[in-house]
Write a protein that holds these residues in place. Sequence first.
Motif: not given
Length: 272
Positions: A50-51, A54, A57, A66, A69, A188, A192
């Motif tokens: 997930e990191d 993010f 991207s 953030r 997404i 990421g 987050k």
Amino acid sequence: MKTSTFVRELQFRNGALATASRVVPEEVPIAFSYGGSTHAVMMATPADLEDFAFGFSLTEAIISDRADIVSLEAVDAGDGIDLQIVLADRTAAALTTRRRHMAGPVGCGLCGIESIEQATRQVPSVDHSTFTITPAQIAEAVRLVDEGQRLNRETRAVHGAGFYVPGRGLTALREDVGRHNALDKLAGAVLKLNVDGSSGAVVVTSRLSVEMVQKAAALGSAMLVAISAPTALAIRTAEAAGMTLVGIARGEEFEIFTRPERIVAGAVANVA
């Protein structure tokens, strides 16, 4: 997926061969798919996905926040993983105008781009940053990254990237077989965590090539520290972006290549 595995090997020691075993890192293809279309495939360590989504991207300028997404799903694709990312409508529309495909091996963060201009693209300016740090804090940051690399202790084969905030220490650390992947994962994680990228220094365990400068600037950090030396293009790019570039950071010694005024000997560092 597991991030490491045991393998059998032959070791040559003291003039003789002996059977032994070693832990080595896993490496798998990871696809970044936006709106159902594959945008990039990177060879990477299958962790902190997930990191990775993010951060990649963000550093590829696909997103700036953030909230860009909407949803993310890691789908098992047999020999690899497909990160299926759904973007907010406006962000998705912007991506369609500049979509490109690239397949990058672990040693390169810029493979597959379509033009020389993309490889040497202008990076966000961090010239306005008033971030400062002391030599002792640089040494501490490098030490904390080294101490925090669990996977590298097991394998001695992966890179690390950490985000160090003076007075708070290491707020995030990520590892990967690719140096640019580790930095993407770090970006990421910082995004987050809602941490301001300008509040800390990015510390990496690799050489400083130009894409590392590009990615640190995309995060908003005005300081990039590495245990190895930078390339000439990385120095020129950091100078143009107003970034402080520190290399050969080992123990209490380091070399400063750009914007030395952010390193304040014998003073309390400030963050802004």
